[in-house]
Design a protein around this motif. Structure first.
Motif, PDB file in Angstrom:
ATOM      1  N   GLY A  11       0.595  -1.266   0.158  1.00  0.00           N
ATOM      2  CA  GLY A  11      -0.030  -0.100   0.092  1.00  0.00           C
ATOM      3  C   GLY A  11       0.867   1.438   0.012  1.00  0.00           C
ATOM      4  N   HIS A  12       2.032   1.139   0.104  1.00  0.00           N
ATOM      5  CA  HIS A  12       2.994   2.556   0.008  1.00  0.00           C
ATOM      6  C   HIS A  12       4.429   2.126  -0.303  1.00  0.00           C
ATOM      7  CE1 HIS A  12       3.262   0.975   4.221  1.00  0.00           C
ATOM      8  NE2 HIS A  12       4.463   1.076   4.064  1.00  0.00           N
ATOM      9  N   TYR A  13       5.162   3.060  -0.598  1.00  0.00           N
ATOM     10  CA  TYR A  13       6.476   3.004  -0.931  1.00  0.00           C
ATOM     11  C   TYR A  13       7.376   2.891   0.334  1.00  0.00           C
ATOM     12  CZ  TYR A  13       5.456   3.296  -5.891  1.00  0.00           C
ATOM     13  OH  TYR A  13       5.069   2.980  -6.871  1.00  0.00           O
ATOM     14  N   ILE A  14       8.629   1.800   0.535  1.00  0.00           N
ATOM     15  CA  ILE A  14       9.471   1.755   1.634  1.00  0.00           C
ATOM     16  C   ILE A  14      10.957   1.594   1.060  1.00  0.00           C
ATOM     17  CG2 ILE A  14       8.866  -0.595   2.023  1.00  0.00           C
ATOM     18  CD1 ILE A  14       9.250   0.122   4.875  1.00  0.00           C
ATOM     19  N   GLU A  15      11.767   2.444   1.574  1.00  0.00           N
ATOM     20  CA  GLU A  15      13.166   2.410   0.968  1.00  0.00           C
ATOM     21  C   GLU A  15      13.875   1.146   1.799  1.00  0.00           C
ATOM     22  OE1 GLU A  15      15.135   6.152   1.487  1.00  0.00           O
ATOM     23  OE2 GLU A  15      13.814   7.046   0.057  1.00  0.00           O
ATOM     24  N   VAL A  16      15.020   0.826   1.033  1.00  0.00           N
ATOM     25  CA  VAL A  16      15.629  -0.584   1.561  1.00  0.00           C
ATOM     26  C   VAL A  16      16.149   0.098   2.895  1.00  0.00           C
ATOM     27  CG1 VAL A  16      17.746   0.015   0.534  1.00  0.00           C
ATOM     28  CG2 VAL A  16      17.223  -2.264   0.968  1.00  0.00           C
ATOM     29  N   ALA A  17      16.725   1.036   3.148  1.00  0.00           N
ATOM     30  CA  ALA A  17      17.328   1.565   4.666  1.00  0.00           C
ATOM     31  C   ALA A  17      16.087   1.504   5.698  1.00  0.00           C
ATOM     32  CB  ALA A  17      17.681   2.729   4.397  1.00  0.00           C
ATOM     33  N   GLN A  18      14.729   1.712   5.286  1.00  0.00           N
ATOM     34  CA  GLN A  18      13.737   1.496   6.305  1.00  0.00           C
ATOM     35  C   GLN A  18      13.809   0.283   6.574  1.00  0.00           C
ATOM     36  OE1 GLN A  18      11.217   3.984   3.957  1.00  0.00           O
ATOM     37  NE2 GLN A  18      11.013   5.226   5.427  1.00  0.00           N
TER      38      GLN A  18
END
Length: 64
Positions: A11-18
Motif C-alpha cells: 500500500g505504500h513505498y518503503i526504502e531499503v534503508a527503512q
C-alpha cells in the motif's frame, strides 16, 4: 522473511534503508537475498523503474 517484506511494503513505498532498520538486517543482504527476486517475479514494484540503482529506490506491493 519475504512475507514480512511484502506486508511492510503493501500500500505504500518503503526504502531499503527503512526495511533494514525494521528487520534489523543489512541493506545489501535484504536487497540481494529478497528484493531483487521479489521485483523480478513482480511481487514488488519499484518506485523508480527507469533507474533501478538510484539510492532513493523504494518498493511497494499491491494490496493483499
Amino acid at each position: 522473511m519475504a512475507n514480512i517484506i511484502l506486508e511492510l511494503c503493501t500500500g505504500h513505498y518503503i526504502e531499503v534503508a527503512q526495511l533494514a532498520k525494521l528487520l534489523d538486517r543489512n541493506r545489501q543482504s535484504i536487497r540481494q537475498s529478497y528484493l531483487k527476486a521479489m521485483v523480478n517475479d513482480k511481487t514488488l514494484s519499484l518506485a523508480f523503474p527507469q533507474t533501478a540503482k538510484t539510492p532513493r529506490q523504494a518498493y511497494t506491493s499491491e494490496e493483499l
